[in-house]
Design a protein around this motif. Structure first.
Motif, PDB file in Angstrom:
ATOM      1  N   ALA A  33       0.822  -1.212   0.000  1.00 29.93           N
ATOM      2  CA  ALA A  33       0.000   0.000   0.000  1.00 29.93           C
ATOM      3  C   ALA A  33       0.857   1.264   0.000  1.00 29.93           C
ATOM      4  O   ALA A  33       0.381   2.358  -0.290  1.00 29.93           O
ATOM      5  CB  ALA A  33      -0.926   0.000   1.213  1.00 29.93           C
ATOM      6  N   GLN A  34       2.162   1.099   0.329  1.00 32.32           N
ATOM      7  CA  GLN A  34       3.061   2.256   0.359  1.00 32.32           C
ATOM      8  C   GLN A  34       3.992   2.277  -0.855  1.00 32.32           C
ATOM      9  O   GLN A  34       5.003   2.993  -0.860  1.00 32.32           O
ATOM     10  CB  GLN A  34       3.902   2.234   1.645  1.00 32.32           C
ATOM     11  CG  GLN A  34       3.060   2.371   2.913  1.00 32.32           C
ATOM     12  CD  GLN A  34       3.883   2.193   4.182  1.00 32.32           C
ATOM     13  OE1 GLN A  34       4.800   2.976   4.435  1.00 32.32           O
ATOM     14  NE2 GLN A  34       3.578   1.168   4.962  1.00 32.32           N
ATOM     15  N   GLY A  35       3.687   1.474  -1.865  1.00 28.41           N
ATOM     16  CA  GLY A  35       4.492   1.513  -3.081  1.00 28.41           C
ATOM     17  C   GLY A  35       5.611   0.487  -3.113  1.00 28.41           C
ATOM     18  O   GLY A  35       6.336   0.372  -4.113  1.00 28.41           O
ATOM     19  N   TYR A  36       5.793  -0.234  -2.048  1.00 29.93           N
ATOM     20  CA  TYR A  36       6.772  -1.318  -2.018  1.00 29.93           C
ATOM     21  C   TYR A  36       6.139  -2.486  -2.774  1.00 29.93           C
ATOM     22  O   TYR A  36       4.923  -2.579  -2.867  1.00 29.93           O
ATOM     23  CB  TYR A  36       7.018  -1.686  -0.554  1.00 29.93           C
ATOM     24  CG  TYR A  36       8.084  -2.726  -0.279  1.00 29.93           C
ATOM     25  CD1 TYR A  36       9.421  -2.360  -0.169  1.00 29.93           C
ATOM     26  CD2 TYR A  36       7.739  -4.065  -0.090  1.00 29.93           C
ATOM     27  CE1 TYR A  36      10.398  -3.308   0.119  1.00 29.93           C
ATOM     28  CE2 TYR A  36       8.703  -5.021   0.190  1.00 29.93           C
ATOM     29  CZ  TYR A  36      10.031  -4.637   0.295  1.00 29.93           C
ATOM     30  OH  TYR A  36      10.988  -5.567   0.583  1.00 29.93           O
ATOM     31  N   THR A  37       6.954  -3.367  -3.345  1.00 29.86           N
ATOM     32  CA  THR A  37       6.377  -4.482  -4.098  1.00 29.86           C
ATOM     33  C   THR A  37       6.841  -5.809  -3.517  1.00 29.86           C
ATOM     34  O   THR A  37       8.043  -6.090  -3.466  1.00 29.86           O
ATOM     35  CB  THR A  37       6.780  -4.417  -5.580  1.00 29.86           C
ATOM     36  OG1 THR A  37       6.500  -3.097  -6.066  1.00 29.86           O
ATOM     37  CG2 THR A  37       5.997  -5.444  -6.394  1.00 29.86           C
ATOM     38  N   CYS A  38       5.884  -6.600  -3.056  1.00 28.43           N
ATOM     39  CA  CYS A  38       6.232  -7.926  -2.548  1.00 28.43           C
ATOM     40  C   CYS A  38       5.005  -8.814  -2.652  1.00 28.43           C
ATOM     41  O   CYS A  38       3.893  -8.329  -2.845  1.00 28.43           O
ATOM     42  CB  CYS A  38       6.734  -7.848  -1.103  1.00 28.43           C
ATOM     43  SG  CYS A  38       5.522  -7.186   0.060  1.00 28.43           S
ATOM     44  N   ASP A  39       5.223 -10.102  -2.488  1.00 29.70           N
ATOM     45  CA  ASP A  39       4.140 -11.063  -2.717  1.00 29.70           C
ATOM     46  C   ASP A  39       3.943 -11.939  -1.487  1.00 29.70           C
ATOM     47  O   ASP A  39       4.802 -12.740  -1.114  1.00 29.70           O
ATOM     48  CB  ASP A  39       4.473 -11.930  -3.934  1.00 29.70           C
ATOM     49  CG  ASP A  39       3.396 -12.988  -4.171  1.00 29.70           C
ATOM     50  OD1 ASP A  39       2.195 -12.652  -4.069  1.00 29.70           O
ATOM     51  OD2 ASP A  39       3.759 -14.158  -4.399  1.00 29.70           O
ATOM     52  N   ALA A  40       2.796 -11.788  -0.874  1.00 34.54           N
ATOM     53  CA  ALA A  40       2.516 -12.510   0.371  1.00 34.54           C
ATOM     54  C   ALA A  40       2.438 -14.013   0.133  1.00 34.54           C
ATOM     55  O   ALA A  40       2.920 -14.806   0.949  1.00 34.54           O
ATOM     56  CB  ALA A  40       1.207 -12.015   0.988  1.00 34.54           C
ATOM     57  N   ALA A  41       1.856 -14.418  -0.995  1.00 34.08           N
ATOM     58  CA  ALA A  41       1.641 -15.850  -1.233  1.00 34.08           C
ATOM     59  C   ALA A  41       2.968 -16.597  -1.312  1.00 34.08           C
ATOM     60  O   ALA A  41       3.133 -17.678  -0.722  1.00 34.08           O
ATOM     61  CB  ALA A  41       0.823 -16.053  -2.503  1.00 34.08           C
ATOM     62  N   SER A  42       3.930 -16.008  -2.009  1.00 37.74           N
ATOM     63  CA  SER A  42       5.201 -16.731  -2.129  1.00 37.74           C
ATOM     64  C   SER A  42       5.968 -16.694  -0.803  1.00 37.74           C
ATOM     65  O   SER A  42       6.702 -17.627  -0.469  1.00 37.74           O
ATOM     66  CB  SER A  42       6.040 -16.168  -3.271  1.00 37.74           C
ATOM     67  OG  SER A  42       6.245 -14.794  -3.099  1.00 37.74           O
ATOM     68  N   ALA A  43       5.771 -15.629  -0.032  1.00 39.61           N
ATOM     69  CA  ALA A  43       6.418 -15.580   1.291  1.00 39.61           C
ATOM     70  C   ALA A  43       5.853 -16.673   2.189  1.00 39.61           C
ATOM     71  O   ALA A  43       6.593 -17.359   2.910  1.00 39.61           O
ATOM     72  CB  ALA A  43       6.206 -14.201   1.929  1.00 39.61           C
ATOM     73  N   LEU A  44       4.554 -16.835   2.137  1.00 37.33           N
ATOM     74  CA  LEU A  44       3.926 -17.871   2.958  1.00 37.33           C
ATOM     75  C   LEU A  44       4.399 -19.258   2.527  1.00 37.33           C
ATOM     76  O   LEU A  44       4.688 -20.130   3.360  1.00 37.33           O
ATOM     77  CB  LEU A  44       2.404 -17.757   2.850  1.00 37.33           C
ATOM     78  CG  LEU A  44       1.608 -18.729   3.733  1.00 37.33           C
ATOM     79  CD1 LEU A  44       1.991 -18.595   5.202  1.00 37.33           C
ATOM     80  CD2 LEU A  44       0.108 -18.493   3.561  1.00 37.33           C
TER      81      LEU A  44
END
Lengths: 392, 392
Positions: free
Chosen positions: A373-384
């Motif tokens: 939401a702050q413009g950073y890009t990451c993926d929760a699904a792959s982290a999980l």
């Protein structure tokens, strides 16, 4: 104008403590209050001492909970062992080492400080140099598990150094007890204090302490009275001691002690080895997940506390805004940085009942969302997925 | 070998504290734990301060609960106000005056003691003589409600004497708050501490304190640091102060504070005047009933604490056997004598939720039965009638 009863929401507590309190412990707190000299209550006190000896891995007779938070447990160790004019070597690698120095100087003693970088463990070689250079040191004090940074120091090596140079050791085990091995007798630690609200998953407010026979001998041979009446172990022993006459000292916090008893029964039932393994496994999962989100750790891998994870806040991500997002949208608390690390790191706790996969999944999802939401890009699904893979 | 969960029976607590804890308060203790820096928790802290100001009848900004029992509240008052070399006049008419002297000497100060018979109030004329004879007294300390004897002293007159002789006052209000008038601002008391487990009917473990502006000025102008880090009001204020940055000091005992908040909401809802009247009325009923049983009071009528009734054990009646009988047969606790009065008196508490007719009826019935079993002759029914007649 009138104030109403307070009904807090149910948060998930993944900060530096208090940790999530197990429902069994919350339920125990509300059991009927007994008098603090009631024979049934005294029986419970004896059981609590037995359970604490197990948690500390000690046979020290003087093992009991101080009726106040961990800071008072720290103070109990210093005011009972330190006399005016003594010299105390204090290892400082975070907030709590500094607090130890405050305690030493307020006892009218001299603190010799040995500093280490925040986020690093205490280095035994440097401590040995300092002990050699200060042959009149009475006490070596250090923090086993620095809650302000997440660094784990080698308490066994440091206690051995204290013995080698004829000093007593004071060990801060507030965050270590129940989360990583803490072997008081094997390591020959002399005075150790902990807290109820970390890996024991109890509510905050009590501080388990233990004193070796050598420490007790020093307390009994003091030239000056202990400066705190409330924390004078000679007096506290009159109430908590085995076979004693249970002399009234202060009114014990009866219901809070029900909670501690319940948490220690749960630790006994799980087994210390299992608890340590659970914390290590959950740390492995969290670390894999956070790294998949592009987040890096403050402490190098071999010195990390599994139960307290200090991680750098990624560039472009706002500290307070992120924590507020987690709290507002997910009832999820993580910790801010303290002291030199304020604004630069988050402290993510996996202590006691908080150390479970359900919490890790929630955190990875919520944190990814807050950062995206702050413009950073990451993926929760792959982290999980990365987190879960560590447990496969 | 394994230790199980602890399930206490439901006792009726009519000793010197803890008193019966109201079910609403027990239920509050088990509410979900919040972090000690959570904005919702901080809102509850602000409400607790407001409610404590009402209970103390003060507008003192520095009004908050110490995170430890009443003994720590006492110590907080002394270590913050007393410096090495100071002279403190301490009025002693029971156990807690003696404890004050312990606190003074452990601060490196000189205690000038003025003794009064145990069971009698502090006599202002004698205190004034002592103040005249010791013009360099910095602090006058006394116990408003002596829990060890049941004597109520004239706190208004004693605080006025302190002002007249340019001394600060330290007032032990552990047993008085909520049970008899305690008017901190009107009486110009400077440092006052209480306890959660007496007339507030909360669980033991917290100590409300309040400091006047004059006391705060003395704390801020200290030449020596406060000897206790844990109890240093300068640091505690950083966490509890209005509009402050809520700096972390120690981890607050979150769930215990839920209980205190609930008990203070209940006091607010009942109203202080009503609470005082209830304690007075229940005392009148108990006293009539006990006198009908042939039991006499230690303290003369005009100096009696309604909430703590010290009575002589009749000849031929055994102290411990009687108390054990009440506990075993009626789950009823009354208190033993302390210090000089041990073995000679019982202390019967009517504090907070314990101050109700149901408890008085139980006590009169059970006590008559226990004494009659020992060859004493008394009639429970007529005692109960005498008690009830006072309320008609």
């Amino acid at each position: 104008m009138a104030i109403s009863s307070f009904h807090p929401p149910r948060r998930t507590l993944m900060g530096p403590g208090p940790s999530d309190v197990h429902p069994r412990i919350l339920e125990a707190l509300g059991r009927p209050t007994l008098g603090h000299l009631d024979p049934l209550f005294i029986g419970m006190m004896d059981e609590t001492k037995t359970l604490l000896k197990y948690a500390f891995q000690t046979s020290n007779e003087l093992t009991l909970p101080i009726s106040a938070p961990g800071s008072a447990g720290m103070e109990a160790c210093f005011v009972n062992l330190v006399e005016p004019g003594d010299k105390v070597l204090v290892c400082v690698n975070g907030v709590f080492g500094n607090r130890m120095i405050e305690n030493v100087t307020r006892c009218g003693a001299t603190a010799v400080r040995v500093d280490f970088p925040w986020g690093a463990a205490v280095e035994p070689a440097a401590v040995e140099e300092a002990l050699k250079a200060n042959s009149d040191v009475k006490i070596l004090a250090f923090v086993h598990a620095e809650t302000s940074t997440g660094a784990l120091s080698d308490a066994q090596a440091l206690c051995a150094l204290a013995k080698k140079y004829n000093a007593l050791s004071i060990v801060d085990a507030v965050t270590s007890m129940g989360g990583v091995p803490l072997l008081v007798d094997k390591w020959q630690a002399d005075a150790v204090y902990s807290g109820s609200q970390k890996c024991l998953s109890c509510t905050p407010g009590l501080s388990p302490v233990t004193f070796s026979d050598a420490a007790v001998a020093v307390i009994k041979a003091r030239k000056h009275p202990v400066q705190s009446w409330f924390l004078d172990m000679n007096l506290i022993l009159g109430y908590w001691g085995e076979g004693g006459k249970r002399a009234y000292h202060h009114t014990a916090p009866v219901n809070a002690l029900y909670g501690l008893h319940e948490s220690l029964v749960m630790l006994q039932d799980e087994g210390l080895d299992n608890a340590w393994q659970r914390h290590a496994a959950m740390h492995g999962a969290l670390a894999a997940g956070l790294e998949a989100l592009g987040i890096s750790f403050v402490v190098k891998a071999e010195q990390r506390l599994p139960q307290l994870n200090s991680v750098y806040i990624p560039e472009g991500v706002d500290d307070a805004a992120t924590r507020q997002y987690l709290l507002a949208n997910y009832d999820l608390e993580i910790g801010a940085g303290l002291g030199d690390l304020a604004g630069k790191v988050w402290r993510i706790g996996l202590m006691g009942y908080s150390a479970r996969m359900e919490n890790i999944s929630l955190l990875l999802k919520a944190l990814a969302e807050a950062m995206n939401a702050q413009g950073y890009t990451c993926d929760a699904a792959s982290a999980l997925a990365a987190a879960e893979a560590t447990l496969a």
